[in-house]
Design an enzyme around this catalytic site. Sequence first.
Site, PDB file in Angstrom:
ATOM      1  N   ASP A   1      44.521  33.493  51.606  1.00  0.00           N
ATOM      2  CA  ASP A   1      44.614  34.933  50.517  1.00  0.00           C
ATOM      3  C   ASP A   1      46.357  34.776  49.708  1.00  0.00           C
ATOM      4  O   ASP A   1      47.044  35.827  50.069  1.00  0.00           O
ATOM      5  CB  ASP A   1      44.630  36.214  50.708  1.00  0.00           C
ATOM      6  CG  ASP A   1      42.734  36.360  51.473  1.00  0.00           C
ATOM      7  OD1 ASP A   1      41.922  36.226  50.474  1.00  0.00           O
ATOM      8  OD2 ASP A   1      42.822  37.163  52.252  1.00  0.00           O
TER       9      ASP A   1
ATOM     10  N   HIS B   1      39.206  50.339  50.137  1.00  0.00           N
ATOM     11  CA  HIS B   1      38.268  49.932  51.161  1.00  0.00           C
ATOM     12  C   HIS B   1      38.726  51.138  51.837  1.00  0.00           C
ATOM     13  O   HIS B   1      39.551  51.932  52.269  1.00  0.00           O
ATOM     14  CB  HIS B   1      38.210  49.344  52.054  1.00  0.00           C
ATOM     15  CG  HIS B   1      38.401  48.330  52.243  1.00  0.00           C
ATOM     16  ND1 HIS B   1      39.364  46.957  51.993  1.00  0.00           N
ATOM     17  CD2 HIS B   1      37.476  47.129  52.166  1.00  0.00           C
ATOM     18  CE1 HIS B   1      38.417  46.038  51.668  1.00  0.00           C
ATOM     19  NE2 HIS B   1      37.642  45.667  52.142  1.00  0.00           N
TER      20      HIS B   1
ATOM     21  N   ASP C   1      41.528  51.586  54.348  1.00  0.00           N
ATOM     22  CA  ASP C   1      42.427  51.551  53.653  1.00  0.00           C
ATOM     23  C   ASP C   1      42.997  52.685  53.847  1.00  0.00           C
ATOM     24  O   ASP C   1      44.299  53.274  54.136  1.00  0.00           O
ATOM     25  CB  ASP C   1      41.968  50.875  52.444  1.00  0.00           C
ATOM     26  CG  ASP C   1      41.957  49.380  52.368  1.00  0.00           C
ATOM     27  OD1 ASP C   1      41.879  48.927  53.318  1.00  0.00           O
ATOM     28  OD2 ASP C   1      41.448  49.421  51.332  1.00  0.00           O
TER      29      ASP C   1
ATOM     30  N   HIS D   1      37.375  32.370  48.125  1.00  0.00           N
ATOM     31  CA  HIS D   1      36.569  32.172  48.595  1.00  0.00           C
ATOM     32  C   HIS D   1      35.069  30.592  48.108  1.00  0.00           C
ATOM     33  O   HIS D   1      34.404  30.247  49.051  1.00  0.00           O
ATOM     34  CB  HIS D   1      35.516  32.952  48.428  1.00  0.00           C
ATOM     35  CG  HIS D   1      35.618  34.940  49.008  1.00  0.00           C
ATOM     36  ND1 HIS D   1      35.471  35.764  48.931  1.00  0.00           N
ATOM     37  CD2 HIS D   1      37.099  34.645  49.808  1.00  0.00           C
ATOM     38  CE1 HIS D   1      36.252  36.680  49.487  1.00  0.00           C
ATOM     39  NE2 HIS D   1      37.491  35.859  50.055  1.00  0.00           N
TER      40      HIS D   1
ATOM     41  N   GLU E   1      35.596  34.837  44.017  1.00  0.00           N
ATOM     42  CA  GLU E   1      37.113  34.956  44.814  1.00  0.00           C
ATOM     43  C   GLU E   1      37.750  33.755  44.708  1.00  0.00           C
ATOM     44  O   GLU E   1      36.594  32.747  45.477  1.00  0.00           O
ATOM     45  CB  GLU E   1      36.929  36.230  46.610  1.00  0.00           C
ATOM     46  CG  GLU E   1      38.601  35.285  46.469  1.00  0.00           C
ATOM     47  CD  GLU E   1      38.923  36.628  47.715  1.00  0.00           C
ATOM     48  OE1 GLU E   1      38.783  37.925  47.071  1.00  0.00           O
ATOM     49  OE2 GLU E   1      39.306  36.794  48.984  1.00  0.00           O
TER      50      GLU E   1
ATOM     51  N   ASP F   1      43.454  40.056  45.401  1.00  0.00           N
ATOM     52  CA  ASP F   1      43.168  40.139  46.909  1.00  0.00           C
ATOM     53  C   ASP F   1      44.055  38.772  47.434  1.00  0.00           C
ATOM     54  O   ASP F   1      43.639  37.957  47.286  1.00  0.00           O
ATOM     55  CB  ASP F   1      41.478  39.679  46.772  1.00  0.00           C
ATOM     56  CG  ASP F   1      41.014  40.477  47.901  1.00  0.00           C
ATOM     57  OD1 ASP F   1      42.097  40.444  49.009  1.00  0.00           O
ATOM     58  OD2 ASP F   1      39.828  40.374  48.482  1.00  0.00           O
TER      59      ASP F   1
ATOM     60  N   ASP G   1      41.284  31.743  54.655  1.00  0.00           N
ATOM     61  CA  ASP G   1      40.574  32.773  53.710  1.00  0.00           C
ATOM     62  C   ASP G   1      42.489  33.152  54.464  1.00  0.00           C
ATOM     63  O   ASP G   1      42.482  33.905  54.225  1.00  0.00           O
ATOM     64  CB  ASP G   1      39.993  33.923  53.506  1.00  0.00           C
ATOM     65  CG  ASP G   1      40.080  34.013  52.607  1.00  0.00           C
ATOM     66  OD1 ASP G   1      40.019  33.825  51.750  1.00  0.00           O
ATOM     67  OD2 ASP G   1      39.458  35.587  52.358  1.00  0.00           O
TER      68      ASP G   1
ATOM     69  N   GLU H   1      30.606  39.511  46.871  1.00  0.00           N
ATOM     70  CA  GLU H   1      31.382  38.946  46.715  1.00  0.00           C
ATOM     71  C   GLU H   1      31.158  38.060  48.189  1.00  0.00           C
ATOM     72  O   GLU H   1      30.798  38.086  48.987  1.00  0.00           O
ATOM     73  CB  GLU H   1      32.610  39.716  46.769  1.00  0.00           C
ATOM     74  CG  GLU H   1      33.853  39.116  46.998  1.00  0.00           C
ATOM     75  CD  GLU H   1      34.910  39.767  47.656  1.00  0.00           C
ATOM     76  OE1 GLU H   1      34.860  40.891  47.654  1.00  0.00           O
ATOM     77  OE2 GLU H   1      35.963  39.254  48.479  1.00  0.00           O
TER      78      GLU H   1
ATOM     79  N   ASP I   1      38.436  38.269  42.000  1.00  0.00           N
ATOM     80  CA  ASP I   1      39.026  38.663  43.142  1.00  0.00           C
ATOM     81  C   ASP I   1      40.265  37.148  42.725  1.00  0.00           C
ATOM     82  O   ASP I   1      40.431  35.965  43.395  1.00  0.00           O
ATOM     83  CB  ASP I   1      38.946  38.930  44.411  1.00  0.00           C
ATOM     84  CG  ASP I   1      38.558  40.124  44.922  1.00  0.00           C
ATOM     85  OD1 ASP I   1      38.123  41.134  43.895  1.00  0.00           O
ATOM     86  OD2 ASP I   1      38.537  40.616  46.022  1.00  0.00           O
TER      87      ASP I   1
END
Length: 452
Positions: free
Chosen positions: A324, A116, A119, A286, A283, A354, A322, A247, A311
Amino acid sequence: MFIEPVKPTGHNLNNMAYFPEVSGPIPFEGRGSKNPLAFRHYDAHKVIGGKTMAEHLRFAVCYWHTFRGTGLDPFGAGTMMRAWDQAADPMQRARDTMDAAFEFMSKLGVNFWCFHDHDIAPEDSSFAQSTKNLQSMVEYASEKQADTGIQLLWGTANLFSHPRYQAGAATNPDPHGFAYAGAQVKRALEATQELGGLGYVFWGGREGYDTLLNTDLKREREQFARLLWMAIDHAKKIGFKGQFYIEPKPKEPTTHQYDSNAEACLNFLREFDLLNHLKLNLETNHATLAGHSMLHEMRVARHADVLGSVDANTGDELIGWDTDQFPTSLYLTTEIMIEVLKMGGFTSGGLNFDAKVRRQSHEPVDLFYAHIGGMDAFARGLEVAWAILEDGRLDDFVRTRYAEWESEFGRKIMESNKTLDDLEDHVLRHGEPERKSGRQEMLENLVNEFIL
Ligand code: XLS
Ligand code: NI
Ligand code: NI
């Protein structure tokens, strides 16, 4: 497109200081290896069905979790030991972080990364200054890319962290909020273009609502589509040829997000005539939050020809967030790779981790263990998926299950040559249909035959 796995040069290695535990590229040592810093299954050069593992899997490291993640959770402070995140000056910190990122990715041997805007470059007191920061970091990144051969899989804009987006970015009730989001998308898209990015992602982190009591849902969806069209127009203007992705995620941070799952995204893209311009970046976690399996989401997207990128992560079945996490389940990676193989492989997309290490895995070396595990799980998943497809029994079973639809009677129904009257006649003549077992357990065993 074949991309040679990255081999760090001696010159680069001399400057590599943030991951002293790992001296060179992570080696492939094969199944018997007990070395936790080696691959057991991921052999970048191994050819499966005419393509190398590196070409099939197209691994990417995500900048936000891996290099910027602090380990913060709703109940406690950050825990991560990150030598690159220490300098007082935010721009120096950004450069140190990028040094660490490219050192890590080179040593790991991945070919892609994702980021991003904020980031890689700190947001500043004004939009103009934030843009300067971004441009300076894009220059820095482009040198690093040239040095290492690592490519940008996709870029994106962070349109969810800053308080200005509390009520949404594109879906903000105030057009001034929309404008800020648009300006950020413009610059992030240009940064992506500058870095030769193969794609650009829209994840609608705040594009949803917390309560319908204060929300004009119809207008917000139209606004969201409008921003996507503006991005498409800008891409044309600057000559950005990369793939746009949307996404899906059903909730978190908002209570309801408009891109809730693959089918909702498809409806949205069709409704606003965007289907030719965007694919999906799916993802796993998700999908879980949406109450679907990743396989379901992948298949829906593949059938609609919008399966773009993945992802690669996983959730925790016991926690409804989430989370991750890094993917380690061979069932999951096999299912994902079956769909990827069935669509003929990734084109612009790839497998982006991700995913974040757990809060207690606070040492830099834990980042290596996490990625090595994810890469091995996918490499093995690829082998298993390939073997299942080559074996053919699973596909044969499904084909046979629907074989009656290929009979004259079945075809005529589908070709609109039959009416409900005809169906009644048929039932009166034939009586009950024959019941056939779905053989779920037998098929589960068949998959296990390849995994175990
Ligand atoms: C968050 C999303 C995010 C996107 C990029 O849940 O997964 O990380 O991938 O904005
Ligand atoms: Ni994501
Ligand atoms: Ni996520």
